[in-house]
Design a protein around this motif. Structure first.
Motif, PDB file in Angstrom:
ATOM      1  N   GLY A  97      50.848  40.550  -1.506  1.00 39.93           N
ATOM      2  CA  GLY A  97      50.162  40.664  -2.675  1.00 39.93           C
ATOM      3  C   GLY A  97      50.985  40.563  -4.078  1.00 39.93           C
ATOM      4  N   PRO A  98      50.438  39.899  -4.971  1.00 43.91           N
ATOM      5  CA  PRO A  98      50.954  39.771  -6.237  1.00 43.91           C
ATOM      6  C   PRO A  98      50.493  40.929  -7.276  1.00 43.91           C
ATOM      7  CG  PRO A  98      49.100  38.237  -6.408  1.00 43.91           C
ATOM      8  CD  PRO A  98      49.112  39.073  -4.845  1.00 43.91           C
ATOM      9  N   GLU A  99      49.513  41.751  -7.201  1.00 47.38           N
ATOM     10  CA  GLU A  99      49.199  42.624  -7.923  1.00 47.38           C
ATOM     11  C   GLU A  99      49.686  44.089  -7.521  1.00 47.38           C
ATOM     12  OE1 GLU A  99      47.240  41.995 -10.373  1.00 47.38           O
ATOM     13  OE2 GLU A  99      46.847  39.987  -9.931  1.00 47.38           O
ATOM     14  N   HIS A 100      50.793  44.176  -7.839  1.00 50.52           N
ATOM     15  CA  HIS A 100      51.905  45.342  -7.540  1.00 50.52           C
ATOM     16  C   HIS A 100      51.175  46.550  -8.453  1.00 50.52           C
ATOM     17  CE1 HIS A 100      55.207  42.878  -5.512  1.00 50.52           C
ATOM     18  NE2 HIS A 100      54.001  42.879  -4.706  1.00 50.52           N
ATOM     19  N   LYS A 101      50.990  46.192  -9.619  1.00 48.38           N
ATOM     20  CA  LYS A 101      50.491  47.552 -10.519  1.00 48.38           C
ATOM     21  C   LYS A 101      49.220  47.973 -10.201  1.00 48.38           C
ATOM     22  CE  LYS A 101      52.780  45.793 -14.567  1.00 48.38           C
ATOM     23  NZ  LYS A 101      52.726  45.450 -16.282  1.00 48.38           N
ATOM     24  N   TRP A 147      46.093  52.266  -7.118  1.00 46.68           N
ATOM     25  CA  TRP A 147      45.222  52.622  -5.990  1.00 46.68           C
ATOM     26  C   TRP A 147      45.877  53.883  -5.124  1.00 46.68           C
ATOM     27  CZ3 TRP A 147      46.371  52.060  -0.729  1.00 46.68           C
ATOM     28  CH2 TRP A 147      45.079  52.451   0.311  1.00 46.68           C
ATOM     29  N   PHE A 148      47.228  53.671  -4.867  1.00 50.06           N
ATOM     30  CA  PHE A 148      48.104  54.350  -4.139  1.00 50.06           C
ATOM     31  C   PHE A 148      48.183  55.719  -4.829  1.00 50.06           C
ATOM     32  CE2 PHE A 148      52.145  56.486  -2.497  1.00 50.06           C
ATOM     33  CZ  PHE A 148      51.662  56.358  -1.230  1.00 50.06           C
ATOM     34  N   PHE A 149      48.041  55.807  -6.156  1.00 49.68           N
ATOM     35  CA  PHE A 149      48.199  57.023  -6.907  1.00 49.68           C
ATOM     36  C   PHE A 149      46.877  58.177  -6.744  1.00 49.68           C
ATOM     37  CE2 PHE A 149      46.743  59.265 -10.990  1.00 49.68           C
ATOM     38  CZ  PHE A 149      47.760  60.136 -11.098  1.00 49.68           C
ATOM     39  N   PHE A 150      45.773  57.055  -7.075  1.00 51.94           N
ATOM     40  CA  PHE A 150      44.389  57.811  -6.676  1.00 51.94           C
ATOM     41  C   PHE A 150      44.379  58.347  -5.286  1.00 51.94           C
ATOM     42  CE2 PHE A 150      43.033  55.826 -10.695  1.00 51.94           C
ATOM     43  CZ  PHE A 150      42.664  56.797 -11.475  1.00 51.94           C
ATOM     44  N   GLY A 151      45.047  57.581  -4.239  1.00 56.19           N
ATOM     45  CA  GLY A 151      44.994  58.188  -2.874  1.00 56.19           C
ATOM     46  C   GLY A 151      45.660  59.416  -2.818  1.00 56.19           C
ATOM     47  N   LEU A 152      46.737  59.624  -3.535  1.00 52.33           N
ATOM     48  CA  LEU A 152      47.636  60.942  -3.335  1.00 52.33           C
ATOM     49  C   LEU A 152      46.878  62.029  -4.274  1.00 52.33           C
ATOM     50  CD1 LEU A 152      51.220  59.396  -4.143  1.00 52.33           C
ATOM     51  CD2 LEU A 152      50.427  60.141  -2.057  1.00 52.33           C
ATOM     52  N   VAL A 153      46.184  61.598  -5.200  1.00 53.12           N
ATOM     53  CA  VAL A 153      45.261  62.513  -5.777  1.00 53.12           C
ATOM     54  C   VAL A 153      44.462  62.949  -4.796  1.00 53.12           C
ATOM     55  CG1 VAL A 153      43.611  62.936  -7.710  1.00 53.12           C
ATOM     56  CG2 VAL A 153      45.459  61.611  -8.024  1.00 53.12           C
ATOM     57  N   LEU A 196      48.838  49.915   4.435  1.00 55.37           N
ATOM     58  CA  LEU A 196      48.287  48.836   3.666  1.00 55.37           C
ATOM     59  C   LEU A 196      49.088  48.575   2.133  1.00 55.37           C
ATOM     60  CD1 LEU A 196      44.552  49.930   3.116  1.00 55.37           C
ATOM     61  CD2 LEU A 196      45.636  48.120   4.652  1.00 55.37           C
ATOM     62  N   VAL A 197      49.890  49.532   1.684  1.00 52.77           N
ATOM     63  CA  VAL A 197      50.835  49.267   0.742  1.00 52.77           C
ATOM     64  C   VAL A 197      51.900  48.570   1.079  1.00 52.77           C
ATOM     65  CG1 VAL A 197      52.543  50.678  -0.644  1.00 52.77           C
ATOM     66  CG2 VAL A 197      50.314  51.473  -0.622  1.00 52.77           C
ATOM     67  N   ALA A 198      52.560  48.920   2.219  1.00 53.40           N
ATOM     68  CA  ALA A 198      53.597  48.018   2.806  1.00 53.40           C
ATOM     69  C   ALA A 198      53.230  46.497   2.880  1.00 53.40           C
ATOM     70  CB  ALA A 198      53.985  48.633   4.182  1.00 53.40           C
ATOM     71  N   MET A 199      52.059  46.374   3.556  1.00 48.62           N
ATOM     72  CA  MET A 199      51.745  44.949   3.746  1.00 48.62           C
ATOM     73  C   MET A 199      51.373  44.359   2.525  1.00 48.62           C
ATOM     74  SD  MET A 199      48.449  43.560   6.275  1.00 48.62           S
ATOM     75  CE  MET A 199      47.513  44.497   5.267  1.00 48.62           C
ATOM     76  N   MET A 227      42.003  43.927  -1.159  1.00 47.98           N
ATOM     77  CA  MET A 227      43.021  43.449  -0.440  1.00 47.98           C
ATOM     78  C   MET A 227      42.429  42.167   0.296  1.00 47.98           C
ATOM     79  SD  MET A 227      44.941  46.797   0.820  1.00 47.98           S
ATOM     80  CE  MET A 227      45.450  47.934  -0.459  1.00 47.98           C
ATOM     81  N   MET A 228      41.424  41.873   0.533  1.00 46.51           N
ATOM     82  CA  MET A 228      40.721  41.047   1.252  1.00 46.51           C
ATOM     83  C   MET A 228      40.912  39.555   0.426  1.00 46.51           C
ATOM     84  SD  MET A 228      40.021  41.445   4.521  1.00 46.51           S
ATOM     85  CE  MET A 228      38.547  40.247   4.882  1.00 46.51           C
ATOM     86  N   SER A 229      40.672  39.792  -0.809  1.00 50.33           N
ATOM     87  CA  SER A 229      40.759  38.833  -1.917  1.00 50.33           C
ATOM     88  C   SER A 229      42.289  38.180  -2.207  1.00 50.33           C
ATOM     89  CB  SER A 229      40.162  39.166  -3.275  1.00 50.33           C
ATOM     90  OG  SER A 229      40.810  40.174  -3.818  1.00 50.33           O
ATOM     91  N   THR A 230      43.110  38.704  -1.725  1.00 54.28           N
ATOM     92  CA  THR A 230      44.475  38.204  -1.916  1.00 54.28           C
ATOM     93  C   THR A 230      45.351  37.920  -0.643  1.00 54.28           C
ATOM     94  OG1 THR A 230      45.234  40.596  -2.139  1.00 54.28           O
ATOM     95  CG2 THR A 230      44.762  39.415  -4.095  1.00 54.28           C
TER      96      THR A 230
END
Length: 227
Positions: free
Chosen positions: A62-66, A71-77, A54-57, A124-127
């Motif tokens: 998608g424009p909202e990189h931050k 989201w990815f950080f909380f996934g790692l947590v 999902l991050v790669a795609m 992600m569906m919204s963007t």
């Protein structure tokens, strides 16, 4: 046999509301959790693969990189907390006595994971559009499908994880009011029902297997004692 399962589930529901936990129930639950954790590596691998996909795609389209990085950080947590849970559970020599604590922590992890993937869908569906949306749906459904056997030992955790991860995505897809989106939303509802039904059956099979092992062990001990 049906009455046996109903009694087991009723005792499990009372687990958090009473301080007097029957030894066999606690022992059975700890064994069920231990058996479920044997599939934990598959679930974590699926979640990590889904996060990377999902991050790669999303990063490319998608424009909202931050927001994606948060989201990815909380996934790692969540992955780290899951690994710590497994490590500390294996090290606990009083698993049965502490089963209420472990089940509570497991429920928290299930909710955390469900919210994580539930947020990913509408976000992600919204963007994204077109094929990227279909891929997003496929990834989240695949992660949920690969993870449900781990949560099935405790039905509330299975229900929480499944509904939290799939319901927001289903609503986001259905809200687009297209023919293909409606079909996709109905398909996701069917997947949700299948997971919940299969989880219930797996829970019963696992409980029956453990209870049968306990009964066989007691029979062997009685025979040895008579000898």
């Amino acid at each position: 046999m049906t009455e046996l399962f109903e009694n087991l589930r009723e005792t499990s529901r009372q687990l958090f509301r009473t301080g007097n936990v029957h030894h066999m129930t606690a022992h059975t639950l700890s064994k069920m959790l231990l058996a479920s954790l044997k599939l934990h590596a598959v679930a974590l691998l699926a979640q990590i693969s889904g996060m990377i996909s999902l991050v790669a795609m999303f990063w490319a389209e998608g424009p909202e990189h931050k927001l994606l990085l948060v989201w990815f950080f909380f996934g790692l947590v969540q992955i780290y907390c899951s690994l710590r849970f497994v490590q500390r559970f294996w090290q606990d020599r009083r698993k049965a006595e502490n089963v209420r604590v472990w089940v509570r922590r497991w429920m928290i992890l299930a909710v955390f994971s469900g919210v994580l993937w539930g947020v990913a869908g509408p976000l992600m569906m919204s963007t994204l559009s077109g094929l990227s949306q279909v891929v997003t749906v496929a990834v989240i459904v695949a992660v949920t499908f690969a993870s449900w056997p781990v949560y099935s030992f405790w039905l509330p955790s299975l229900t929480a994880f499944t509904l939290l991860s799939l319901a927001p995505l289903t609503i986001a897809v259905a809200a687009q009011y297209g023919v293909s989106e409606t079909f996709l939303a109905l398909l996701m509802l069917a997947v949700t029902g299948f997971i919940l039904y299969s989880g219930r059956k797996l829970n019963e099979m696992l409980a029956q297997s453990i209870l049968n092992d306990n009964q066989n062990r007691r029979l062997v001990e009685r025979r040895l004692f008579r000898i």
